[in-house]
Design a protein around this motif. Structure first.
Motif, PDB file in Angstrom:
ATOM      1  N   GLY A 149     -35.418  35.417   5.898  1.00  0.00           N
ATOM      2  CA  GLY A 149     -34.974  34.038   4.894  1.00  0.00           C
ATOM      3  C   GLY A 149     -34.579  33.348   6.276  1.00  0.00           C
ATOM      4  O   GLY A 149     -35.000  32.121   6.185  1.00  0.00           O
ATOM      5  N   VAL A 150     -33.815  33.502   7.254  1.00  0.00           N
ATOM      6  CA  VAL A 150     -33.201  32.824   8.197  1.00  0.00           C
ATOM      7  C   VAL A 150     -34.349  32.166   9.160  1.00  0.00           C
ATOM      8  O   VAL A 150     -34.435  31.008   9.476  1.00  0.00           O
ATOM      9  N   ALA A 151     -35.205  33.022   9.521  1.00  0.00           N
ATOM     10  CA  ALA A 151     -36.516  32.617  10.183  1.00  0.00           C
ATOM     11  C   ALA A 151     -37.439  31.430   9.432  1.00  0.00           C
ATOM     12  O   ALA A 151     -37.773  30.600  10.196  1.00  0.00           O
ATOM     13  N   ALA A 152     -37.494  31.580   8.281  1.00  0.00           N
ATOM     14  CA  ALA A 152     -38.134  30.791   7.308  1.00  0.00           C
ATOM     15  C   ALA A 152     -37.472  29.440   7.262  1.00  0.00           C
ATOM     16  O   ALA A 152     -37.775  28.358   7.214  1.00  0.00           O
ATOM     17  N   GLU A 153     -36.127  29.551   7.210  1.00  0.00           N
ATOM     18  CA  GLU A 153     -35.328  28.278   7.301  1.00  0.00           C
ATOM     19  C   GLU A 153     -35.440  27.583   8.608  1.00  0.00           C
ATOM     20  O   GLU A 153     -35.446  26.222   8.665  1.00  0.00           O
ATOM     21  N   VAL A 154     -35.239  28.259   9.874  1.00  0.00           N
ATOM     22  CA  VAL A 154     -35.579  27.639  11.178  1.00  0.00           C
ATOM     23  C   VAL A 154     -36.754  27.134  11.150  1.00  0.00           C
ATOM     24  O   VAL A 154     -36.957  26.077  11.784  1.00  0.00           O
ATOM     25  N   ALA A 155     -38.012  27.657  10.659  1.00  0.00           N
ATOM     26  CA  ALA A 155     -39.341  27.053  10.577  1.00  0.00           C
ATOM     27  C   ALA A 155     -39.416  25.850   9.984  1.00  0.00           C
ATOM     28  O   ALA A 155     -39.803  24.680  10.649  1.00  0.00           O
ATOM     29  N   LYS A 156     -38.623  25.615   8.703  1.00  0.00           N
ATOM     30  CA  LYS A 156     -38.740  24.315   8.231  1.00  0.00           C
ATOM     31  C   LYS A 156     -37.544  23.281   9.113  1.00  0.00           C
ATOM     32  O   LYS A 156     -38.203  22.388   9.072  1.00  0.00           O
ATOM     33  N   ASP A 157     -36.723  23.789   9.190  1.00  0.00           N
ATOM     34  CA  ASP A 157     -35.815  22.804  10.028  1.00  0.00           C
ATOM     35  C   ASP A 157     -36.441  22.344  11.204  1.00  0.00           C
ATOM     36  O   ASP A 157     -36.058  21.062  11.807  1.00  0.00           O
ATOM     37  N   THR A 158     -37.431  22.952  11.857  1.00  0.00           N
ATOM     38  CA  THR A 158     -37.881  22.531  13.219  1.00  0.00           C
ATOM     39  C   THR A 158     -39.364  21.960  13.248  1.00  0.00           C
ATOM     40  O   THR A 158     -39.899  21.634  14.083  1.00  0.00           O
ATOM     41  N   VAL A 214     -38.191  40.046   0.300  1.00  0.00           N
ATOM     42  CA  VAL A 214     -38.280  39.081   1.340  1.00  0.00           C
ATOM     43  C   VAL A 214     -39.031  37.593   0.814  1.00  0.00           C
ATOM     44  O   VAL A 214     -38.415  36.518   1.196  1.00  0.00           O
ATOM     45  N   VAL A 215     -39.915  37.792  -0.065  1.00  0.00           N
ATOM     46  CA  VAL A 215     -40.516  36.278  -0.650  1.00  0.00           C
ATOM     47  C   VAL A 215     -39.290  35.844  -1.509  1.00  0.00           C
ATOM     48  O   VAL A 215     -39.221  34.516  -1.275  1.00  0.00           O
ATOM     49  N   ALA A 216     -38.626  36.535  -2.107  1.00  0.00           N
ATOM     50  CA  ALA A 216     -37.575  35.820  -2.841  1.00  0.00           C
ATOM     51  C   ALA A 216     -36.437  35.130  -1.998  1.00  0.00           C
ATOM     52  O   ALA A 216     -36.046  34.015  -2.387  1.00  0.00           O
ATOM     53  N   ARG A 217     -36.223  35.763  -1.024  1.00  0.00           N
ATOM     54  CA  ARG A 217     -35.017  35.424  -0.119  1.00  0.00           C
ATOM     55  C   ARG A 217     -35.540  34.175   0.777  1.00  0.00           C
ATOM     56  O   ARG A 217     -34.822  33.037   0.726  1.00  0.00           O
TER      57      ARG A 217
END
Length: 438
Positions: A166-175, A219-222
């Protein structure tokens, strides 16, 4: 007075140049995608480099509507190979700057760039981690001691890894990345949880299909909770492991239905693992319960289309199929027959980054380099005793493509004159240097 007979309106024939609106509302400008391919170009701290920026700029300019990155790992001790980009928690500003540059380059021509997020699990090389974490303490079934005996994950560790995805996906969106793809294929960690051969747990994370799919679904839900409803989420899923007692095609269809219900925007159909590398060359490879392959598939065009067409009977979400496509005719046929909504291209783009633009402009055929990379005479292939040599040959060819990606990233041009064995030695040497420096 006679009643006019309505004239049927013909259904437009799907074409690779068509745009595609995903369930989340995002629009892909065409139906061609640069499939995920490992790059090995991060610095020893796992940060994106100027080489990755150059590489994804070239691919963006090449015309693909969607670029999917190679493995971005959520754990620095579980790499697919030395040189993976790593997001193991909240990155510092230097790491974010590298990711932003990579994302800007990947979107500069108006297309999408999605970050593929992954964890290698037991398929972590012994040089990276001699005792990696996995669902169960079952080693990869290959000779050569490249992979150590794994240690079974505890439940707290599983929950921590779900959070890391989840954190990695958030970083992807943020960058600046415009989507993410969760890697649940090819024998990596989430695929290991799905496989009865690799997952023999007796708790809620193993046993029944529902339990074996629990981590993927969590993982998908998070990830969805972290990125919101309008950000594209893709999943790469094996159609089958192509191994007796492994993840079966009928199970894949069920899991695909669960992923659709969970709001996944694009499902890429693939197959195989390191033990049975169907993703490298699937001609003639069938799972025990798979639908019969058509002649086109056996002829190495559209490896996984027949699997996807069977899945289509119970799915409405967009499907992506990668592997073997070399002609515009086969690509459009896959779109028209319901076997795919997105066509993934891999190896052709390692040499010709403008291949998608050429197809969109009307070219029908892409170059196929595989037959020029054979190390053994074809007439020796029938000898069962040479199976191991054929495997070595296949992996050497893979390293030739690694070398092309490396050359593109460093010089802007492919290096087709390098031999497969020279490429293998060069990439392995670079990996050792990277590991020593990290």
């Amino acid at each position: 007075m006679t009643t006019p007979v309505p004239i049927p309106v013909p259904t437009p024939t799907p074409d690779i140049a068509d745009s595609l609106t995903l369930p989340c509302g995002a629009v892909l400008p065409n139906r061609l995608a640069k499939a995920a391919m490992t790059e090995g170009l991060a610095d020893p701290q796992g940060r994106a480099t100027p080489e990755l920026e150059r590489l994804y700029g070239l691919w963006a300019d090449g015309g693909s509507g969607l670029l999917i990155t190679g493995n971005v790992q959520i754990d620095r001790d579980h790499l697919e190979r030395p040189g993976n980009v790593i997001i193991a928690g909240a990155p510092d500003e230097a790491a974010r700057a590298g990711l932003r540059a990579m994302a800007r380059a990947g979107t500069r021509a108006g297309g999408h760039i999605w970050m593929q997020i992954s964890h290698a699990g037991r398929q972590t090389q012994v040089t990276v981690n001699p005792h990696p974490k996995a669902p169960s303490a079952i080693a990869v079934g290959l000779p050569g001691k490249q992979f150590g005996l794994p240690v079974a994950l505890t439940e707290p560790e599983i929950l921590e890894l779900i959070e890391r995805f989840g954190v990695a996906a958030e970083v992807a969106k943020d960058t600046g990345f415009t989507g993410v793809q969760i890697h649940a294929a090819h024998g990596y960690l989430l695929s290991q949880f799905l496989s009865p051969r690799a997952n023999v747990r007796t708790d809620q994370w193993g046993g029944s299909l529902e339990n074996r799919a629990r981590m993927l679904m969590a993982v998908v839900a998070r990830v969805r909770a972290g990125v919101g409803p309008a950000f594209p989420i893709g999943v790469k899923l094996n159609s089958a492991d192509f191994q007796k007692g492994g993840f079966a095609f009928e199970d894949s269809v069920i899991v695909a239905g669960w992923l659709q219900a969970a709001g996944v925007d694009l499902l890429e159909i693939s197959g195989g693992s390191y033990e049975q590398p169907a993703m490298m060359d699937t001609a003639g490879v069938e799972a025990p319960d798979a639908p019969p392959q058509k002649a086109s598939t056996a002829a190495r065009e559209a490896y996984f289309v027949d699997f996807a067409k069977t899945m289509r009977a119970s799915l409405t979400m967009p499907l992506m199929v990668t592997g073997g496509f070399r002609t515009r005719h086969a690509m459009n046929a896959a779109l028209a027959q319901g076997g795919a909504d997105i066509i993934g291209l891999g190896r052709p783009l390692c040499v010709d980054t403008a291949a998608p633009a050429k197809l969109l402009a009307g070219a029908d055929t892409l170059d196929r380099w595989e037959n020029t990379l054979r190390l053994l005479p074809p007439w020796l292939a029938f000898l069962g005793g040479l199976k191991m040599l054929r495997t070595v040959e296949a992996f050497a060819a893979v390293y030739w493509y690694y070398a092309q990606i490396d050359a593109l990233a460093r010089t802007g041009k492919a290096n087709i004159r390098i031999s497969p064995f020279s490429a293998l030695l060069s990439i392995q040497k670079a990996g050792k240097v990277w590991l020593k420096a990290r």
